[in-house]
Design a protein around this motif. Sequence first.
Motif, PDB file in Angstrom:
ATOM      1  N   VAL A 133     -20.087  88.186 -12.100  1.00 53.51           N
ATOM      2  CA  VAL A 133     -19.981  86.898 -11.426  1.00 53.51           C
ATOM      3  C   VAL A 133     -19.671  85.833 -12.470  1.00 53.51           C
ATOM      4  O   VAL A 133     -20.322  85.773 -13.519  1.00 53.51           O
ATOM      5  CB  VAL A 133     -21.264  86.523 -10.672  1.00 53.51           C
TER       6      VAL A 133
ATOM      7  N   LYS B 281      -8.807  83.088  -9.125  1.00 55.86           N
ATOM      8  CA  LYS B 281      -8.854  82.937  -7.667  1.00 55.86           C
ATOM      9  C   LYS B 281      -7.732  83.702  -6.964  1.00 55.86           C
ATOM     10  O   LYS B 281      -7.799  83.950  -5.764  1.00 55.86           O
ATOM     11  CB  LYS B 281      -8.808  81.448  -7.297  1.00 55.86           C
TER      12      LYS B 281
ATOM     13  N   TYR C   7      -9.729  87.389  -6.888  1.00 51.67           N
ATOM     14  CA  TYR C   7     -11.142  87.590  -6.585  1.00 51.67           C
ATOM     15  C   TYR C   7     -11.640  86.504  -5.628  1.00 51.67           C
ATOM     16  O   TYR C   7     -11.140  85.376  -5.634  1.00 51.67           O
ATOM     17  CB  TYR C   7     -11.972  87.553  -7.877  1.00 51.67           C
ATOM     18  N   PRO C   8     -12.654  86.829  -4.805  1.00 51.42           N
ATOM     19  CA  PRO C   8     -13.212  85.822  -3.894  1.00 51.42           C
ATOM     20  C   PRO C   8     -13.881  84.689  -4.670  1.00 51.42           C
ATOM     21  O   PRO C   8     -14.461  84.923  -5.733  1.00 51.42           O
ATOM     22  CB  PRO C   8     -14.225  86.615  -3.063  1.00 51.42           C
ATOM     23  N   SER C   9     -13.805  83.489  -4.126  1.00 51.99           N
ATOM     24  CA  SER C   9     -14.354  82.333  -4.831  1.00 51.99           C
ATOM     25  C   SER C   9     -15.059  81.397  -3.862  1.00 51.99           C
ATOM     26  O   SER C   9     -14.748  81.340  -2.667  1.00 51.99           O
ATOM     27  CB  SER C   9     -13.247  81.579  -5.578  1.00 51.99           C
ATOM     28  N   TYR C  10     -15.998  80.631  -4.411  1.00 51.44           N
ATOM     29  CA  TYR C  10     -16.792  79.680  -3.614  1.00 51.44           C
ATOM     30  C   TYR C  10     -16.975  78.420  -4.445  1.00 51.44           C
ATOM     31  O   TYR C  10     -17.421  78.473  -5.594  1.00 51.44           O
ATOM     32  CB  TYR C  10     -18.154  80.290  -3.267  1.00 51.44           C
TER      33      TYR C  10
ATOM     34  N   TRP D  70     -23.250  82.984   0.813  1.00 50.04           N
ATOM     35  CA  TRP D  70     -21.838  83.400   0.774  1.00 50.04           C
ATOM     36  C   TRP D  70     -21.678  84.685  -0.028  1.00 50.04           C
ATOM     37  O   TRP D  70     -20.975  85.609   0.393  1.00 50.04           O
ATOM     38  CB  TRP D  70     -20.992  82.287   0.150  1.00 50.04           C
ATOM     39  N   PHE D  71     -22.343  84.754  -1.185  1.00 49.49           N
ATOM     40  CA  PHE D  71     -22.239  85.944  -2.032  1.00 49.49           C
ATOM     41  C   PHE D  71     -22.752  87.173  -1.293  1.00 49.49           C
ATOM     42  O   PHE D  71     -22.132  88.249  -1.344  1.00 49.49           O
ATOM     43  CB  PHE D  71     -23.023  85.719  -3.330  1.00 49.49           C
TER      44      PHE D  71
ATOM     45  N   GLU E 248     -20.216  88.195   1.274  1.00 50.33           N
ATOM     46  CA  GLU E 248     -18.966  88.663   0.670  1.00 50.33           C
ATOM     47  C   GLU E 248     -19.115  90.070   0.084  1.00 50.33           C
ATOM     48  O   GLU E 248     -18.206  90.890   0.163  1.00 50.33           O
ATOM     49  CB  GLU E 248     -18.532  87.694  -0.440  1.00 50.33           C
TER      50      GLU E 248
ATOM     51  N   PRO F 145     -18.976  91.317  -3.052  1.00 56.61           N
ATOM     52  CA  PRO F 145     -17.787  91.654  -3.851  1.00 56.61           C
ATOM     53  C   PRO F 145     -17.956  92.995  -4.559  1.00 56.61           C
ATOM     54  O   PRO F 145     -18.989  93.253  -5.176  1.00 56.61           O
ATOM     55  CB  PRO F 145     -17.711  90.505  -4.859  1.00 56.61           C
TER      56      PRO F 145
ATOM     57  N   ALA G 270     -16.822  88.083  -8.522  1.00 53.26           N
ATOM     58  CA  ALA G 270     -16.722  86.890  -7.680  1.00 53.26           C
ATOM     59  C   ALA G 270     -16.814  85.659  -8.557  1.00 53.26           C
ATOM     60  O   ALA G 270     -17.302  85.720  -9.698  1.00 53.26           O
ATOM     61  CB  ALA G 270     -17.826  86.871  -6.623  1.00 53.26           C
TER      62      ALA G 270
END
Length: 425
Positions: A255, A273, A276-279, A299-300, A303, A305, A309
């Motif tokens: 992470v 980004k 990989y998923p991002s917040y 969110w994590f 998700e 991942p 992430a």
Amino acid sequence: MIGAIADDFTGATDVAVAFRRAGLRVLIFFGIPADDLELTAADAIVIALKSRTIAPDEAVRQSLKAGAWLQAHGMSQLFFKYCSTFDSTSRGNIGPVADALADLVGAPVTTVVPSSPGHDRRQFMGQLFVGQNLLSESPMSNHPLTPMTDSFIPRVLQSQTERPVRLVDIRTVSAGVNAIAAALSDAELSGDRYAVVDAATEDDLRVIGAAILDAPLVTGAAGMASGLGIARARGLGLGEMESDDSDPVGSAVSVVLAGSCSARTLEQLAEMKRSYPSYRLDAVKMPDPDALADAALAWFDSERPPTAALIYSSLPPDELRATQEALGAQRASEILESATARIAQGLIERDIRRIVVAGGETSGAVVSALAVSGGVIGAEAAPGVPWIYTGSEPRRALLLKSGNFGDKDLLVRAVQPRQPAKDLA
């Protein structure tokens, strides 16, 4: 032995790896260790503080405490490490801390060397350059906490201290060790207490290191630590450290926690980004740090991942200004640092074993929240950006990245899966 005091956590890892690369045995501690700590053999000890942007009086207090601890544990020379962009304001904290440490060790003249060619920072005739640009024309001029709008380092330092400052320019450095030593002797006779020394190449730093090998106090960036470390290693009959890519953590979900708003970090985030998923942490919409952290962790969890992430609060200059106008610069910083620290704790509770942090202030908040007291310095992911492996089980890997460090692909490389290697313990 060399005792280093770094004004932020990423700077501490930067200077530790510079000493290690020179061939020295290095220990790193986050915060001031206990007085009764039993030390293993080392040629250099690095203490990481989080003092760059706090009140000058408190920065001085912490730095003096660290200096006294290092002296009590056998350090014959102190090294005060700050950023190669000389991050500071007219109040400090570089000048006040340097004044205090000089008094502590009785230094007649203290060298000031922010150059770090490995990071593309070079000083010429007192002017500090970031790549081809003057410091004042670089993205550092828009830094949210320490905007650097003057490139002439003797003048920047003089605004922070009442003690006389002189420049030892590149012509003297090019003349060699004896010329530098003579210039420092002349500075002492003239009553100058600081000598800001030019350096444009790694060879310049090695020459300066040889000239100040026995100085009680040296100040500078990681480049100067490298030059000094090489001089010290030669005196001890040591060679440069062979690379060691051992990784006791191996493949694990990674992470990235990013708080830096530097131009380079923004480029690195854009690259990450894409894959990989991002917040994004939005302090304006959610100014409660606990709620902000809880939302990110939710969110994590949703998700899940498989490899990596990204959770970030980094913003481009115009959006950063809007956030600071809405909340105030200090409050915005406190909300985001507190939220990121809480997120880091939540990730550890979820058994995340590999965390990458972008930004000096963010790194300090995360390491403090995780109560990481120190670790083993591993391979560099980029110049001055080493992996740090905690000693206790389960082993965890931390990568603390200063905002401007690394190429645009650094974060992507850092989170790529890897295979376990031999244990570093």
